[in-house]
Design a protein around this motif. Sequence first.
Motif, mmCIF file in Angstrom:
data_model
loop_
_atom_site.group_PDB
_atom_site.id
_atom_site.type_symbol
_atom_site.label_atom_id
_atom_site.label_comp_id
_atom_site.label_asym_id
_atom_site.label_seq_id
_atom_site.Cartn_x
_atom_site.Cartn_y
_atom_site.Cartn_z
ATOM 1 N N ILE A 310 0.832 -1.220 0.000
ATOM 2 C CA ILE A 310 0.000 0.000 0.000
ATOM 3 C C ILE A 310 0.863 1.266 0.000
ATOM 4 O O ILE A 310 0.360 2.359 -0.169
ATOM 5 C CB ILE A 310 -1.053 0.039 1.138
ATOM 6 N N TYR A 311 2.165 1.107 0.185
ATOM 7 C CA TYR A 311 3.066 2.255 0.040
ATOM 8 C C TYR A 311 3.803 2.171 -1.295
ATOM 9 O O TYR A 311 4.792 2.854 -1.520
ATOM 10 C CB TYR A 311 4.081 2.301 1.198
ATOM 11 N N GLY A 312 3.350 1.266 -2.171
ATOM 12 C CA GLY A 312 3.934 1.162 -3.509
ATOM 13 C C GLY A 312 5.344 0.600 -3.524
ATOM 14 O O GLY A 312 6.181 1.009 -4.317
ATOM 15 N N ILE A 345 -6.114 -3.160 -9.179
ATOM 16 C CA ILE A 345 -6.960 -2.288 -10.022
ATOM 17 C C ILE A 345 -7.114 -0.921 -9.349
ATOM 18 O O ILE A 345 -7.004 0.122 -9.988
ATOM 19 C CB ILE A 345 -8.334 -2.958 -10.290
ATOM 20 N N TYR A 346 -7.352 -0.930 -8.018
ATOM 21 C CA TYR A 346 -7.505 0.337 -7.281
ATOM 22 C C TYR A 346 -6.240 1.192 -7.416
ATOM 23 O O TYR A 346 -6.299 2.399 -7.650
ATOM 24 C CB TYR A 346 -7.775 0.074 -5.787
ATOM 25 N N MET A 347 -5.067 0.533 -7.285
ATOM 26 C CA MET A 347 -3.802 1.267 -7.363
ATOM 27 C C MET A 347 -3.618 1.897 -8.741
ATOM 28 O O MET A 347 -3.224 3.063 -8.864
ATOM 29 C CB MET A 347 -2.634 0.329 -7.025
ATOM 30 N N GLU A 348 -3.943 1.120 -9.758
ATOM 31 C CA GLU A 348 -3.805 1.641 -11.134
ATOM 32 C C GLU A 348 -4.773 2.803 -11.375
ATOM 33 O O GLU A 348 -4.424 3.807 -11.993
ATOM 34 C CB GLU A 348 -4.047 0.513 -12.150
ATOM 35 N N LYS A 367 -8.138 16.874 -0.417
ATOM 36 C CA LYS A 367 -7.327 16.727 -1.632
ATOM 37 C C LYS A 367 -5.835 16.734 -1.302
ATOM 38 O O LYS A 367 -5.381 17.496 -0.460
ATOM 39 C CB LYS A 367 -7.618 17.877 -2.598
ATOM 40 N N ARG A 368 -5.108 15.881 -2.019
ATOM 41 C CA ARG A 368 -3.638 15.936 -1.961
ATOM 42 C C ARG A 368 -3.184 16.199 -3.397
ATOM 43 O O ARG A 368 -3.371 15.351 -4.283
ATOM 44 C CB ARG A 368 -3.090 14.594 -1.457
ATOM 45 N N PHE A 369 -2.638 17.383 -3.647
ATOM 46 C CA PHE A 369 -2.212 17.728 -5.003
ATOM 47 C C PHE A 369 -0.865 17.092 -5.315
ATOM 48 O O PHE A 369 0.024 17.054 -4.469
ATOM 49 C CB PHE A 369 -2.154 19.256 -5.157
ATOM 50 N N LEU A 370 -0.744 16.571 -6.537
ATOM 51 C CA LEU A 370 0.475 15.859 -6.935
ATOM 52 C C LEU A 370 0.995 16.435 -8.258
ATOM 53 O O LEU A 370 0.825 15.847 -9.328
ATOM 54 C CB LEU A 370 0.179 14.358 -7.084
ATOM 55 N N PRO A 371 1.633 17.606 -8.189
ATOM 56 C CA PRO A 371 2.077 18.266 -9.431
ATOM 57 C C PRO A 371 3.097 17.467 -10.230
ATOM 58 O O PRO A 371 3.264 17.671 -11.427
ATOM 59 C CB PRO A 371 2.673 19.590 -8.942
ATOM 60 N N ASP A 372 3.789 16.501 -9.562
ATOM 61 C CA ASP A 372 4.844 15.758 -10.271
ATOM 62 C C ASP A 372 4.352 14.465 -10.917
ATOM 63 O O ASP A 372 5.153 13.683 -11.424
ATOM 64 C CB ASP A 372 5.979 15.409 -9.298
ATOM 65 N N GLU A 385 3.537 8.828 -7.832
ATOM 66 C CA GLU A 385 2.627 7.689 -8.028
ATOM 67 C C GLU A 385 2.395 6.931 -6.714
ATOM 68 O O GLU A 385 1.283 6.515 -6.423
ATOM 69 C CB GLU A 385 3.196 6.747 -9.099
ATOM 70 N N ARG A 386 3.473 6.785 -5.936
ATOM 71 C CA ARG A 386 3.310 6.119 -4.634
ATOM 72 C C ARG A 386 2.392 6.937 -3.732
ATOM 73 O O ARG A 386 1.573 6.405 -3.005
ATOM 74 C CB ARG A 386 4.682 5.890 -3.975
ATOM 75 N N ASN A 387 2.530 8.263 -3.807
ATOM 76 C CA ASN A 387 1.649 9.128 -3.020
ATOM 77 C C ASN A 387 0.200 9.047 -3.495
ATOM 78 O O ASN A 387 -0.729 9.151 -2.693
ATOM 79 C CB ASN A 387 2.123 10.585 -3.072
ATOM 80 N N ALA A 388 0.026 8.858 -4.809
ATOM 81 C CA ALA A 388 -1.336 8.750 -5.354
ATOM 82 C C ALA A 388 -2.036 7.527 -4.776
ATOM 83 O O ALA A 388 -3.249 7.531 -4.549
ATOM 84 C CB ALA A 388 -1.282 8.655 -6.885
ATOM 85 N N ILE A 389 -1.261 6.469 -4.514
ATOM 86 C CA ILE A 389 -1.847 5.244 -3.941
ATOM 87 C C ILE A 389 -2.065 5.429 -2.448
ATOM 88 O O ILE A 389 -3.111 5.089 -1.897
ATOM 89 C CB ILE A 389 -0.892 4.039 -4.188
ATOM 90 N N ASN A 390 -1.054 5.999 -1.783
ATOM 91 C CA ASN A 390 -1.102 6.007 -0.324
ATOM 92 C C ASN A 390 -1.822 7.185 0.314
ATOM 93 O O ASN A 390 -2.416 7.027 1.382
ATOM 94 C CB ASN A 390 0.323 5.920 0.244
ATOM 95 N N ALA A 391 -1.784 8.370 -0.327
ATOM 96 C CA ALA A 391 -2.380 9.558 0.317
ATOM 97 C C ALA A 391 -3.868 9.388 0.647
ATOM 98 O O ALA A 391 -4.296 9.769 1.731
ATOM 99 C CB ALA A 391 -2.143 10.795 -0.550
ATOM 100 N N PRO A 392 -4.674 8.791 -0.259
ATOM 101 C CA PRO A 392 -6.090 8.611 0.109
ATOM 102 C C PRO A 392 -6.255 7.687 1.320
ATOM 103 O O PRO A 392 -7.186 7.838 2.107
ATOM 104 C CB PRO A 392 -6.710 7.963 -1.143
ATOM 105 N N ILE A 393 -5.322 6.728 1.467
ATOM 106 C CA ILE A 393 -5.421 5.771 2.575
ATOM 107 C C ILE A 393 -4.961 6.433 3.878
ATOM 108 O O ILE A 393 -5.688 6.459 4.874
ATOM 109 C CB ILE A 393 -4.577 4.510 2.265
ATOM 110 N N GLN A 394 -3.755 6.996 3.850
ATOM 111 C CA GLN A 394 -3.225 7.624 5.062
ATOM 112 C C GLN A 394 -4.077 8.840 5.450
ATOM 113 O O GLN A 394 -4.352 9.064 6.631
ATOM 114 C CB GLN A 394 -1.781 8.050 4.822
ATOM 115 N N GLY A 395 -4.525 9.585 4.442
ATOM 116 C CA GLY A 395 -5.353 10.766 4.701
ATOM 117 C C GLY A 395 -6.710 10.395 5.277
ATOM 118 O O GLY A 395 -7.224 11.073 6.167
#
Length: 473
Positions: A310-312, A345-348, A367-372, A385-395
């Motif tokens: 879950i942390y990629g 599938i969720y991660m993708e 929201k967690r913005f991911l400009p990169d 990308e790792r943050n895209a997977i984990n931020a919704p979970i940790q947040g």
Amino acid sequence: MDYLAEIYLNYQTIHIDELIGPKGKSQKSMRELPPEDVYLYACEDADITLKLKNILEKKLKENDAEKLFYEIEMPLIPVLVEIESNGVRLDTNALKQSSLQFTEQLIAIEKEIYELAEGIEFNIASPKQVGEILFDKLKIIQKAKKTKTGQYVTSEDVLESLRHKHQIVEKILEYRGLKKLLNTYIDALPLLINPQTGKVHTSFNQTITATGRLSSSNPNLQNIPIRDENGKEIRKAFIPDDGCLFFSADYSQIELRIMAHLSEDKNMIDAFLSGHDIHAATAAKIYKVDINEVDSNMRRKAKTANFGIIYGISVFGLAERLSIDRKEAKELIDGYFETYPQVKIYMEKSIESAREKGYVETIFNRKRFLPDINSRNAVVRGYAERNAINAPIQGSAADIIKVAMARIYNRFEKEKISAKMILQVHDELNFSVPRKEKEIVQQIVIEEMENAYKMHVPLKADCGWGNNWLEAH
């Protein structure tokens, strides 16, 4: 406010140091100024605040963040005021004992390091000297990383990766860890005790972290290492008020439960609903054995996979963390996704959605913005990308515990409970509880934590009691 006025109103405010002078000994206080010097500044403060409020209110609506703001963050303010003013009590005698013990340990480790450095004495706190000993004298690797100025890099992560190359590296890491605990906590905490209250009062910050987690500062009480013996010494010094017990409650595997909820993976949901230990259930599926045949080694690997994925985590990262070869790590990850196909599938989808929108969201629309996320640099993009997977979970986990904190606070008020909430450390809440309130406090805290949000899998909170933080957790 000055910064926001420039951004949203294109307006330069009167800065306070224009009135009272720059920070330092010669800085005046507001009460020394005549009213005619203060009124413009004060009126401007009120005027700008209202103008910003009118703009930011609309922004909340546009960003679907009203519920988050009005129902989670704002009700949390009185709770944090309460926790901060309650403060935490410390056993200063225990800390003094620990200080003596740690200092002795440091002296012993120092001796060992000098012996391993072939008798050369050097300053272990100096990165430059450590680099020279490791790479010039002992030559533990051929091509060591250097900074632009030509000095060897001896940061924590570099030394961690070299731990198995020479015994001295392990000892230097041990020395640094111990020194940090001494300086940051054991010797520093007693000096931070407020003379009027006899307690340490940390500050909780609601708007510092990108994920929405609370952070703690002056001192940071969320950073005390949990697992190692030395960290335990510090926790032992945190004690409840006289006539009270220390109560600790924390969410069990909340991030995995949120992953099960967000991914809607049937196998993962079933594993939680059946009440099985999730790591044993994962191991049973990956290794295709009955859950009763799962040994501690299988469970350990499954646990690392559960949290790592879950942390990629990559194949290489998993192999390194478990000290296994890459082939086995790849099989483990493949087996994991075969077991929990919806998680993949969720991660993708999370990454895809972040690429389109530029942000990801928690279950409460934080929201967690991911400009990169669309960066051409693979390393930078991979981090996003790792943050895209984990931020919704940790947040989401951060949001849920905030809801629980406000609900517990309200119940305590309503039921006239005198127990005090004294600390929050991510998924864990700590209390000082009068003995006569033991049963009722446990019931309220667990009830409110487990009912803070309804998911496809139940939230579960574990708890413990003791005469200090270590005993309770």
